[in-house]
Design a protein around this motif. Structure first.
Motif, mmCIF file in Angstrom:
data_model
loop_
_atom_site.group_PDB
_atom_site.id
_atom_site.type_symbol
_atom_site.label_atom_id
_atom_site.label_comp_id
_atom_site.label_asym_id
_atom_site.label_seq_id
_atom_site.Cartn_x
_atom_site.Cartn_y
_atom_site.Cartn_z
ATOM 1 N N MET A 187 -2.107 0.486 -11.840
ATOM 2 C CA MET A 187 -1.091 1.451 -12.095
ATOM 3 C C MET A 187 -0.230 0.870 -13.068
ATOM 4 S SD MET A 187 -0.484 3.378 -8.308
ATOM 5 C CE MET A 187 0.709 4.247 -8.663
ATOM 6 N N ALA B 18 5.718 -3.335 -5.447
ATOM 7 C CA ALA B 18 4.495 -3.901 -4.778
ATOM 8 C C ALA B 18 3.731 -4.921 -5.266
ATOM 9 C CB ALA B 18 3.522 -2.573 -4.872
ATOM 10 N N ASP C 239 0.841 -1.274 0.126
ATOM 11 C CA ASP C 239 -0.048 0.137 -0.122
ATOM 12 C C ASP C 239 1.005 1.100 -0.093
ATOM 13 O OD1 ASP C 239 -2.445 -1.519 0.148
ATOM 14 O OD2 ASP C 239 -2.415 -1.398 2.337
ATOM 15 N N MET D 265 -4.641 -1.624 -6.654
ATOM 16 C CA MET D 265 -4.315 -0.560 -7.088
ATOM 17 C C MET D 265 -2.892 -0.698 -7.853
ATOM 18 S SD MET D 265 -4.464 2.714 -7.356
ATOM 19 C CE MET D 265 -6.062 2.893 -6.239
ATOM 20 N N ALA D 266 -1.841 -1.560 -7.529
ATOM 21 C CA ALA D 266 -0.674 -1.987 -8.225
ATOM 22 C C ALA D 266 -0.980 -2.415 -9.637
ATOM 23 C CB ALA D 266 0.231 -2.699 -7.326
ATOM 24 N N HIS E 184 -2.466 -7.057 -5.883
ATOM 25 C CA HIS E 184 -2.786 -5.995 -5.211
ATOM 26 C C HIS E 184 -3.527 -5.011 -6.332
ATOM 27 C CE1 HIS E 184 -2.465 -1.901 -3.456
ATOM 28 N NE2 HIS E 184 -2.120 -2.263 -2.389
ATOM 29 N N ASP F 92 2.178 6.641 -6.540
ATOM 30 C CA ASP F 92 1.228 7.592 -7.169
ATOM 31 C C ASP F 92 1.513 9.133 -6.799
ATOM 32 O OD1 ASP F 92 -1.529 8.223 -8.342
ATOM 33 O OD2 ASP F 92 -2.112 8.216 -6.213
ATOM 34 N N THR G 5 2.554 1.702 -3.455
ATOM 35 C CA THR G 5 1.493 2.230 -4.519
ATOM 36 C C THR G 5 1.390 3.715 -4.275
ATOM 37 O OG1 THR G 5 -0.232 1.397 -3.124
ATOM 38 C CG2 THR G 5 0.549 -0.010 -5.193
ATOM 39 N N GLN G 6 1.089 4.169 -3.117
ATOM 40 C CA GLN G 6 1.066 5.624 -2.561
ATOM 41 C C GLN G 6 2.051 6.352 -2.947
ATOM 42 O OE1 GLN G 6 -0.333 5.155 1.400
ATOM 43 N NE2 GLN G 6 -2.172 4.071 1.125
ATOM 44 N N VAL H 103 5.822 0.518 -8.359
ATOM 45 C CA VAL H 103 4.501 -0.384 -8.609
ATOM 46 C C VAL H 103 4.940 -1.856 -8.704
ATOM 47 C CG1 VAL H 103 2.793 -0.903 -10.300
ATOM 48 C CG2 VAL H 103 2.965 1.548 -9.313
#
Length: 448
Positions: free
Chosen positions: A396, A383, A356, A392-393, A390, A363, A359-360, A380
């Motif tokens: 992205m 991650a 997390d 979000m990963a 994951h 981003d 990825t944050q 990414v």
């Protein structure tokens, strides 16, 4: 209920006493009989008539005629009175007997009318309302059960049934319904967390084992699921993995608003777990003081002051890695991207193991550079090495591949993301649109 009955009985007795009192009290004589009263009236009228004659208002003949009428009327009244008095013989319904009959019949009649027209169950309103609600809920559950019996191949219906059974405390039936829901709940983090909570409750509030495994599945779908993080922290604490409990709860703490009623309890849990793990107390565990009336709405100035106070504490305690992660999120939300990137860079070992955070961080860098190439893509990919599913990963990584022209790789990442996202996720339609765009560009260019 006893108070109501007592008050009702007292009021009924008062009404009965008020009604029968005139029947029991013997009337006192007034000293003037009806016969004497009539005679007195006759004398007054006769005196008035004589006065009219003396003043010449009436003639002698009219005087004689009127006087005879008055005398006849007096005689008639006197005879009527004597006849009525002679006819009065005591019957069965004497005043005492009438009073007794009213005293017995009035309460009985009142009770009968209340039982017929009133609502005796409302004497205890809370119990009555709860029973009515229970009956309504039971009827709804029975209706849903009948529909599922007729159509058992309805996983969404079984999931609803499972939640309904859980609410009314029918845990074993709830567990069976969750099992009948099958793969439907495996893509829904809310359902997975509910299922894990149920199993933990049935195990005596112990979340180690299968409940913990199910919660981890939910957190893979939604890494910031509040209840999932809470249960995961409890499971880690119960299994003796206190550092992991601290990590989960500190992440949960970062998601809660400052004025949340759960904040103090989470802070206490973190402090306890840190103590058992031999970890130093984290300054980030103590939130900045919330201004009065903050719940009604905090101004940007108040939020900035809170973030600045957290930054000042971290300057004095730079080894608080979780604190730097919280500060980085706060900076990112405020759009202070440079400060957010610097804060993420100070999360140290947390950054090496938390997809997390990676990825944050990626981003934040991508927002600042307006693309995902370079360092954001590296973060990414790191991650995805830790957690290949994951969401979000994956999204992205697909965007980074799309930006570099590798459409086939982008499609692969996005299709994988579709398999792990909840069925009701708002990201599904945009991802499908990205896949269609990537396929169009790939066919137009003639290369993957």
């Amino acid at each position: 209920m006893n108070v109501f009955i007592g008050i009702s009985a007292l009021l009924t007795l008062l009404v009965v006493a008020w009604v029968i009192r005139p029947l029991l009290v013997k009337p006192k004589g007034s000293g003037t009989s009806s016969e004497k009263l009539n005679a007195a009236i006759h004398r007054d009228q006769l005196q008035t008539l004589e006065g009219d004659l003396a003043r010449g208002v009436i003639s002698q003949q009219d005087f004689e005629t009127t006087r005879e009428e008055l005398q006849l009327r007096l005689l008639d009244d006197t005879e009527s009175f004597e006849a009525a008095a002679g006819d009065q013989t005591p019957g069965f319904w004497t005043p005492p007997r009438m009073a007794a009959a009213i005293g017995v019949s009035l309460p009985v009649l009142a009770l009968g009318i209340y039982l017929q027209l009133g609502a005796p169950a409302a004497i205890n309103p809370p119990v009555a309302s709860v029973n009515a609600e229970d009956q309504q809920v039971t009827q709804m559950i029975d209706t849903l059960a009948a529909k599922l019996k007729a159509n058992p191949d309805n996983p969404q219906g079984w999931a609803m049934m499972a939640r309904s059974y859980k609410v009314v405390g029918r845990f074993e039936e709830s567990k069976q319904a969750f099992e009948r829901a099958g793969d439907f709940i495996k893509t829904n983090p809310d359902m997975l967390v509910d299922y894990a909570e149920l199993l933990g409750i049935m195990a005596g509030n112990t979340f180690v084992g299968k409940p913990q495994q199910i919660v981890e599945e939910a957190l893979r779908l939604n890494p910031e699921h509040p209840m999932g993080l809470m249960i995961a922290g409890v499971a880690a604490y119960q299994s003796g993995d206190f550092p992991n409990a601290v990590t989960r709860w500190e992440k949960l703490l970062g998601l809660l608003p400052p004025d949340s009623p759960d904040t103090q309890q989470i802070q206490a849990n973190i402090a306890d777990a840190r103590g058992k793990a031999g970890m130093p107390a984290g300054a980030s565990n103590v939130l900045p003081p919330v201004p009065e009336n903050a719940a009604a709405g905090m101004t940007p100035e108040m939020i900035n002051q809170m973030v600045d106070r957290l930054a000042a504490r971290l300057k004095d305690n730079p080894d608080d890695l979780a604190g730097w992660a919280r500060l980085a999120r706060a900076y990112k939300v405020q759009g202070r991207l440079d400060e957010a990137a610097n804060a993420y860079a100070k999360t140290g070992t947390l950054l090496d193991s938390d997809p997390d955070l990676l990825t944050q961080y990626a981003d934040t860098l991508a927002m600042r550079a307006k693309n995902l190439q370079g360092k954001p893509a590296e973060l990414v990919n790191k991650a995805l090495t830790i957690d290949p599913k994951h969401p979000m990963a994956l999204m992205m990584a697909g965007q980074a591949a799309f930006q570099s022209g590798n459409y086939a790789k982008a499609i692969g990442h996005w299709q994988t993301a579709l398999t792990v996202l909840p069925v009701n996720s708002p990201d599904i339609d945009p991802i499908k649109a990205e896949i269609a765009d990537a396929k169009f560009k790939m066919s137009a260019s003639g290369k993957p």
